[in-house]
Write an enzyme that holds these catalytic residues in place. Structure first.
Site, PDB file in Angstrom:
ATOM      1  N   HIS A  56      40.568  23.006  47.925  1.00  0.00           N
ATOM      2  CA  HIS A  56      41.589  23.583  47.039  1.00  0.00           C
ATOM      3  C   HIS A  56      42.820  24.063  47.790  1.00  0.00           C
ATOM      4  O   HIS A  56      42.828  24.140  49.020  1.00  0.00           O
ATOM      5  CB  HIS A  56      40.991  24.749  46.248  1.00  0.00           C
ATOM      6  N   HIS A  93      42.352  23.582  51.759  1.00  0.00           N
ATOM      7  CA  HIS A  93      41.287  23.962  52.678  1.00  0.00           C
ATOM      8  C   HIS A  93      39.947  24.090  51.970  1.00  0.00           C
ATOM      9  O   HIS A  93      39.879  24.129  50.748  1.00  0.00           O
ATOM     10  CB  HIS A  93      41.638  25.270  53.396  1.00  0.00           C
ATOM     11  N   ARG A 137      52.908  37.432  42.838  1.00  0.00           N
ATOM     12  CA  ARG A 137      51.559  37.077  42.382  1.00  0.00           C
ATOM     13  C   ARG A 137      50.538  37.944  43.109  1.00  0.00           C
ATOM     14  O   ARG A 137      50.482  37.961  44.332  1.00  0.00           O
ATOM     15  CB  ARG A 137      51.316  35.605  42.727  1.00  0.00           C
ATOM     16  N   ASP A 151      36.696  26.595  52.010  1.00  0.00           N
ATOM     17  CA  ASP A 151      36.340  27.941  52.465  1.00  0.00           C
ATOM     18  C   ASP A 151      35.170  27.952  53.448  1.00  0.00           C
ATOM     19  O   ASP A 151      35.172  28.703  54.415  1.00  0.00           O
ATOM     20  CB  ASP A 151      36.025  28.841  51.270  1.00  0.00           C
TER      21      ASP A 151
END
Ligand SMILES: *[C@@H]1O[C@H](CO)[C@@H](O)[C@H](O)[C@H]1NC(C)=O
Ligand SMILES: *[C@@H]1O[C@H](CO)[C@@H](O)[C@H](O)[C@H]1NC(C)=O
Length: 315
Positions: free
Chosen positions: A284, A226, A294, A228
């Site tokens: 990204h 996507h 994570r 941002d």
């Protein structure tokens, strides 16, 4: 998502090393002319084998879609900046002189936030997220709006816990959080040659906790590529502060900048800050987390004061 026009990166550091290696290894395998006649053939065979190995290596490297690692988990980067031509995404938004991206790119630094600060920020995330958690593998906590993943939905932490929030987070927690975002803001301003005071924190700015549990709702699907600026129009500069270590705390979950012909990864490392202009020049995705947990915090900045949000504080 509509395909975006993206510019090719301008001479990113270390780019094309694999491409360059091929002809030079062929050349170095070429034997001098004065040696006996069968040497050139042996050398050619050797060069052929080397080329085949390189092609095979290239094929394997391409299999997981990774062509270059911008930041290895084990290295401590003082700072690395790669300029990329800006996309046209910013043109469809109001421009703010001295802030809206003119110089675009991406930076990674391990020198802005210490490992100890990252540990303290992570403990804030752990405390908050322990109160909820998505049924799928991806949970978020937004200290600004109060949004917290619970099951298949979100609750407002502040409404849900009311005054008890002061028993969950301390003044010191919020202070650490503010200090860290201020340092990140300064680092971004410096890298892009703008004034830090022209940048405003914007939403969503949030913690993420991701594990390998299967997604249950679309909110759990963090791995899609996507842009941002397309997803959140207010974003001009995006940053990520990693709070855990790739391959020590979790597997998978690398950040990938996607370009035509190249994927460039950032391996998370606690205290590592990765930041970039939010337009399509920085398409990204995040790889799926395969094991472990994570933690990261996404800190977003806008040039438009109308989209600014306040730091979290007890009211
Ligand atoms: C980059 O990654 C994507 C998916 O992760 C893959 O489809 C694509 O082929 C990769 N590109 C290169 C050049 O390896
Ligand atoms: C992942 O986190 C969720 C909570 O968000 C939890 O229910 C689940 O057990 C965790 N999965 C693993 C594999 O640890």
């Amino acid at each position: 998502m509509a395909p975006q026009r993206r510019g090719a990166p301008k001479a990113p550091e270390g780019s094309g090393t694999a491409e360059r290696r091929r002809p030079s290894s062929v050349k170095s395998a070429r034997a001098p002319r004065e040696v006996r006649r069968r040497w050139p053939r042996a050398a050619a065979l050797g060069a052929g084998a080397a080329l085949a190995a390189l092609l095979l290596w290239g094929g394997l490297a391409g299999e997981d879609g990774v062509t270059e690692v911008l930041a290895h988990r084990g290295e401590v980067l003082p700072g690395r900046f790669i300029e990329v031509p800006c996309s046209e995404d910013y043109n469809s938004h109001r421009r703010f002189e001295g802030c809206s991206p003119i110089k675009c790119g991406r930076g990674i630094t391990d020198a802005v936030i210490t490992r100890d600060e990252a540990r303290r920020v992570r403990s804030i995330a752990e405390k908050g997220l322990s109160l909820g958690g998505s049924d799928g593998g991806a949970s978020i906590l937004d200290l600004h709006s109060g949004a917290l993943s619970v099951g298949k939905h979100f609750v407002n932490l502040y409404r849900y816990f009311g005054d008890n929030v002061e028993n969950i987070f301390s003044q010191e927690d919020f202070q650490v959080y503010r200090d860290v975002r201020q340092k990140v803001q300064l680092a971004i301003a410096q890298a892009f040659g703008i004034s830090a005071s022209s940048l405003y924190l914007t939403k969503p700015t949030f913690f993420s906790r991701i594990n390998s549990t299967e997604a249950r709702t679309a909110h759990d699907e963090y791995w899609h590529a996507h842009v941002d600026k397309v997803t959140y129009g207010s974003f001009d500069y995006t940053s990520l502060l990693y709070l855990s270590d790739y391959l020590d705390d979790f597997g998978g979950g690398r950040f990938v900048f996607m370009e035509e012909g190249a994927n460039r990864t950032v391996e998370p490392r606690a205290g590592r800050v990765s930041f970039f202009t939010s337009g399509s020049e920085n398409l990204h995705r995040v790889e799926r987390v395969r094991w472990g947990t994570r933690y990261a915090v996404t800190i977003a900045f806008t040039c438009n004061p109308d989209h600014s949000i306040a730091d979290p504080a007890f009211t």
